[in-house]
Design a protein around this motif. Structure first.
Motif, mmCIF file in Angstrom:
data_model
loop_
_atom_site.group_PDB
_atom_site.id
_atom_site.type_symbol
_atom_site.label_atom_id
_atom_site.label_comp_id
_atom_site.label_asym_id
_atom_site.label_seq_id
_atom_site.Cartn_x
_atom_site.Cartn_y
_atom_site.Cartn_z
ATOM 1 N N GLY A 123 1.039 -0.969 0.168
ATOM 2 C CA GLY A 123 -0.042 -0.337 0.475
ATOM 3 C C GLY A 123 0.848 1.488 0.038
ATOM 4 O O GLY A 123 0.299 2.222 -0.568
ATOM 5 N N GLY A 124 2.113 1.220 0.635
ATOM 6 C CA GLY A 124 3.008 2.639 1.248
ATOM 7 C C GLY A 124 3.592 2.444 2.143
ATOM 8 O O GLY A 124 3.174 1.742 2.570
ATOM 9 N N LEU A 125 4.453 3.265 2.301
ATOM 10 C CA LEU A 125 4.842 3.937 3.454
ATOM 11 C C LEU A 125 4.323 5.026 4.372
ATOM 12 O O LEU A 125 3.657 6.479 4.253
ATOM 13 C CB LEU A 125 6.456 5.035 2.858
ATOM 14 C CG LEU A 125 7.133 4.300 1.548
ATOM 15 C CD1 LEU A 125 8.473 4.642 0.768
ATOM 16 C CD2 LEU A 125 8.230 2.668 2.416
ATOM 17 N N SER A 126 4.384 4.278 5.265
ATOM 18 C CA SER A 126 3.983 5.357 6.328
ATOM 19 C C SER A 126 4.895 6.412 7.561
ATOM 20 O O SER A 126 5.849 6.032 7.373
ATOM 21 C CB SER A 126 3.570 4.042 7.372
ATOM 22 O OG SER A 126 2.276 3.158 7.130
ATOM 23 N N VAL A 127 4.047 6.935 7.759
ATOM 24 C CA VAL A 127 4.863 8.231 8.739
ATOM 25 C C VAL A 127 4.199 8.191 10.170
ATOM 26 O O VAL A 127 3.163 7.775 10.565
ATOM 27 C CB VAL A 127 4.960 8.949 8.897
ATOM 28 C CG1 VAL A 127 3.977 9.446 8.339
ATOM 29 C CG2 VAL A 127 6.174 10.360 8.348
ATOM 30 N N LEU A 147 6.658 0.131 5.335
ATOM 31 C CA LEU A 147 6.039 -0.044 4.129
ATOM 32 C C LEU A 147 4.751 -0.709 5.020
ATOM 33 O O LEU A 147 5.247 -2.342 5.038
ATOM 34 C CB LEU A 147 7.338 -1.000 3.422
ATOM 35 C CG LEU A 147 5.549 -1.404 2.153
ATOM 36 C CD1 LEU A 147 5.798 0.507 1.083
ATOM 37 C CD2 LEU A 147 6.806 -2.899 1.304
ATOM 38 N N LYS A 148 3.810 -0.353 4.242
ATOM 39 C CA LYS A 148 2.102 -0.781 4.724
ATOM 40 C C LYS A 148 2.146 -2.370 3.301
ATOM 41 O O LYS A 148 2.123 -1.603 2.257
ATOM 42 C CB LYS A 148 0.904 -0.051 4.880
ATOM 43 C CG LYS A 148 -0.475 -0.795 4.943
ATOM 44 C CD LYS A 148 -0.398 -1.068 6.230
ATOM 45 C CE LYS A 148 -2.171 -1.954 6.562
ATOM 46 N NZ LYS A 148 -3.005 -0.790 6.181
ATOM 47 N N VAL A 149 1.730 -3.031 4.104
ATOM 48 C CA VAL A 149 1.734 -4.611 3.158
ATOM 49 C C VAL A 149 0.421 -5.341 3.964
ATOM 50 O O VAL A 149 -0.118 -4.933 4.809
ATOM 51 C CB VAL A 149 2.317 -5.631 2.581
ATOM 52 C CG1 VAL A 149 3.750 -5.018 2.075
ATOM 53 C CG2 VAL A 149 2.201 -5.894 4.114
#
Length: 387
Positions: A123-127, A147-149
């Motif tokens: 899904g993309g990079l979290s912070v 990294l969200k999966v």
């Protein structure tokens, strides 16, 4: 300079000061003492009878990305046009005007991890960020944080309805492996390109985002509820030598040893929700306690806005009701998420040199009658309950 005196200070670093003091200088904690001993010239706030703790940390939210009172206007949670989007950055979607940031502060939550949803395989990079700042960039503590999966029902439901992969759990795992292998190959080409510029590959933002994952610099944040999905996450982590954090872990209490032997942490929850889908059928407030007793490092989440973020301490209290040790439950919303997210050098406990993210409560944090009376973030008072 600011001094809070006479408070019941629960440092979450192994010490409790019954009538202690904590001194703030600038953005940092300058001193802690078991005695009410403010330095000369400090502004003194007497918190006699109050509980003083580090600000709470919610290790899994969609705050600022999935706004509660908007639909399409404020929902940037899932880019469901492509099942593999590692190059998306949560920071590009965060709206600091989301009312939930006020709710977080009023509930004593001073740090959060926020990121994409679970529609995509990747899904993309979290912070990780503070809950008070002018801009999202100013709020950042760690970016990227992981990294969200996602495994399980969500990706196969979103893309299966379109007759597009993944339609099965097998395809979800296959797409994940395919992307990891592509990232490994990309890393090899970059290494060769450093020796021979003619062999330097064209820049690929998707694969570039995968590089800190395959190198172990950041973890994969794995959305997994069912036992089989958790085991698949661990299997892939073993295959590619990845650092992983299990998120949700609804059935993790059935296999605590699998996580404990690998030292894989779990961010558990949100247990205060309906059984909205099949993989939530065994959700329980006992899960966090079972994992903790087995030696798994546990954090408790709201998954905001699934559960409103201000109720994070309530979720922790309910785990105590269902068997979790009270001290461990407090750790699960303070120092544990800080350690799991790699930010314990700054937040999660009250210690000299750490960020002055401090909350003052009218009573014990797990008493439903308790109110948040004072909140400091980076040494600044950002909320004061005048009621």
């Amino acid at each position: 300079m600011l001094a809070l005196i006479n408070g019941n200070i629960m440092t979450m670093a192994g010490k409790v000061y019954k009538e202690g003091s904590i001194v703030v200088k600038g953005q940092k904690i300058a001193a802690l003492s078991p005695y009410p001993s403010p330095p000369a010239g400090a502004r003194v706030i007497d918190v006699t009878g109050k509980y003083v703790l580090p600000g709470f940390i919610d290790a899994h939210t969609h705050i600022g990305i999935y706004e509660e009172i908007y639909r399409i206007e404020g929902d940037d949670t899932n880019e469901s046009s492509d099942p593999v989007t590692p190059h998306l950055r949560a920071l590009d979607a965060i709206n600091m005007e989301d009312l939930a940031f006020q709710d977080a502060i009023h509930g004593g939550v001073t740090t959060v991890m926020t990121g994409p949803g679970s529609a995509n395989v990747i899904g993309g990079l979290s912070v990780v960020m503070k809950t008070h700042a002018r801009t999202a960039d100013e709020a950042v503590i760690k970016n990227p944080a992981g990294l969200k999966v996602a495994l399980g029902e969500n990706p196969k439901r979103v893309y299966g309805n379109r007759k597009k992969a993944p339609m099965t759990r097998m395809a979800t795992a296959a797409l994940m492996r395919e992307t990891l292998v592509a990232a490994q190959n990309y890393a090899t080409k970059i290494k060769k390109g450093k020796k021979d510029p003619d062999k330097q590959p064209d820049r690929d933002l998707k694969l570039e985002a995968m590089l800190p994952v395959i190198s172990g610099e950041i973890p994969m944040l794995v959305h997994a509820h069912r036992v089989d999905d958790i085991i698949t996450a661990l299997r892939i982590a073993d295959e590619f030598h990845l650092n992983v954090i299990i998120q949700h872990g609804t059935e993790a209490h059935k296999i605590p040893g699998e996580l404990a032997t690998r030292s894989v942490p779990a961010v558990v929850g949100p247990s205060l929700s309906s059984r909205a889908k099949v993989e939530l059928k065994d959700r329980s407030f006992k899960t966090a306690g079972v994992l903790s007793q087995t030696g798994v490092q546990v954090a408790i989440m709201t998954d905001h806005p699934v559960v409103p973020i201000q109720y994070l301490p309530l979720l922790a209290a309910l785990t105590v009701r269902d068997g979790m040790d009270e001290e461990e439950a407090l750790k699960a919303i303070t120092i544990n998420p800080a350690e799991i997210l790699g930010i314990a050098d700054r937040v999660g406990s009250l210690e000299k040199g750490k960020d002055a993210d401090i909350i003052v409560l009218s009573g014990h944090p797990f008493d439903w009658r308790t109110k948040v009376e004072l909140v400091l973030i980076n040494g600044k008072i950002v909320y004061e309950n005048q009621a």
